[in-house]
Design a protein around this motif. Structure first.
Motif, short mmCIF file in Angstrom:
data_model
loop_
_atom_site.label_atom_id
_atom_site.label_comp_id
_atom_site.label_asym_id
_atom_site.label_seq_id
_atom_site.Cartn_x
_atom_site.Cartn_y
_atom_site.Cartn_z
N TYR A 135 -2.30 54.47 59.77
CA TYR A 135 -2.17 53.88 58.43
C TYR A 135 -0.73 53.94 57.91
CZ TYR A 135 -4.07 52.11 54.06
OH TYR A 135 -4.37 51.33 52.98
N GLY A 136 0.21 53.73 58.80
CA GLY A 136 1.62 53.73 58.41
C GLY A 136 2.24 55.11 58.29
N TYR A 137 1.56 56.11 58.81
CA TYR A 137 2.06 57.49 58.79
C TYR A 137 2.13 58.02 60.21
CZ TYR A 137 1.18 57.74 53.78
OH TYR A 137 1.21 57.52 52.43
N GLU A 138 3.14 58.83 60.46
CA GLU A 138 3.16 59.62 61.69
C GLU A 138 2.46 60.93 61.34
OE1 GLU A 138 6.44 59.96 64.72
OE2 GLU A 138 6.57 61.93 63.73
N MET A 196 12.03 58.67 54.44
CA MET A 196 10.64 58.87 54.76
C MET A 196 10.07 59.99 53.90
SD MET A 196 10.25 58.56 58.83
CE MET A 196 11.68 57.92 59.67
N SER A 197 8.85 59.82 53.45
CA SER A 197 8.16 60.79 52.63
C SER A 197 7.17 61.56 53.48
CB SER A 197 7.46 60.06 51.49
OG SER A 197 6.75 60.96 50.71
N GLN A 198 7.06 62.86 53.25
CA GLN A 198 6.22 63.69 54.10
C GLN A 198 5.23 64.47 53.24
OE1 GLN A 198 8.14 65.89 57.31
NE2 GLN A 198 7.13 67.71 56.56
N VAL A 199 4.01 64.60 53.71
CA VAL A 199 2.97 65.39 53.06
C VAL A 199 2.49 66.41 54.08
CG1 VAL A 199 0.67 65.34 52.06
CG2 VAL A 199 2.22 63.44 51.65
N THR A 200 2.37 67.67 53.66
CA THR A 200 1.87 68.71 54.55
C THR A 200 0.62 69.30 53.95
OG1 THR A 200 4.12 69.26 55.23
CG2 THR A 200 2.44 70.91 55.66
N HIS A 201 -0.38 69.52 54.78
CA HIS A 201 -1.65 70.10 54.34
C HIS A 201 -2.01 71.18 55.33
CE1 HIS A 201 -5.76 70.32 52.89
NE2 HIS A 201 -6.15 70.31 54.15
N HIS A 202 -2.52 72.31 54.80
CA HIS A 202 -2.96 73.38 55.70
C HIS A 202 -4.47 73.47 55.69
CE1 HIS A 202 -2.89 77.01 58.06
NE2 HIS A 202 -3.70 77.57 57.19
N LEU A 219 5.39 59.37 56.08
CA LEU A 219 5.35 57.93 55.86
C LEU A 219 6.41 57.26 56.70
CD1 LEU A 219 4.09 55.59 54.24
CD2 LEU A 219 5.83 56.01 52.49
N LEU A 220 6.02 56.26 57.46
CA LEU A 220 6.96 55.47 58.26
C LEU A 220 7.50 54.34 57.40
CD1 LEU A 220 4.85 55.26 61.52
CD2 LEU A 220 6.79 56.77 61.09
N ASP A 221 8.65 53.82 57.74
CA ASP A 221 9.20 52.67 57.02
C ASP A 221 8.25 51.51 57.15
OD1 ASP A 221 11.50 53.99 56.22
OD2 ASP A 221 12.59 53.45 58.04
N ARG A 222 7.94 50.86 56.04
CA ARG A 222 6.99 49.74 56.05
C ARG A 222 7.67 48.40 55.97
NH1 ARG A 222 1.86 51.93 52.55
NH2 ARG A 222 1.35 53.58 53.98
N GLU A 223 8.94 48.37 56.27
CA GLU A 223 9.68 47.09 56.22
C GLU A 223 9.50 46.30 57.47
OE1 GLU A 223 13.73 47.57 54.96
OE2 GLU A 223 13.15 49.20 53.67
#
Length: 90
Positions: free
Chosen positions: A70-73, A1-7, A86-90
């Protein structure tokens, strides 16, 4: 899983707009192209109000809200941090 962090830097949060921007950026698309719109998943005004009340008080409280969009937690915490994993999209 890929993660993006924003402050969130603003003292008055507009978390709904920030969440949409973070995910659109990650997806390489325009925020207006995300479907369904964020308000169909969570009430952005309620989210802003929740964290605005924490920012405006003298005492520091901790907490977070998690939801899927949109497919993200997406996790928003009381410091204004937005984490989109990003959640698994399979």
């Amino acid at each position: 899983m890929s993660q993006v962090t924003h402050h969130q830097e603003q003292s008055t949060p507009n978390l709904g707009a920030e969440i949409v921007e973070v995910i659109a950026d990650r997806e390489g698309t325009n925020p207006t192209q995300l479907s369904p719109p964020l308000h169909s998943v969570i009430d952005p005004d309620a989210l802003n109000s929740l964290f605005q009340s924490i920012v405006s008080e003298d005492s520091h409280r901790e907490g977070s809200v998690c939801f899927t969009y949109y497919g993200y937690e997406v996790q928003v915490d009381s410091d204004g941090n937005i984490i989109a994993e990003l959640l698994d999209r399979e």
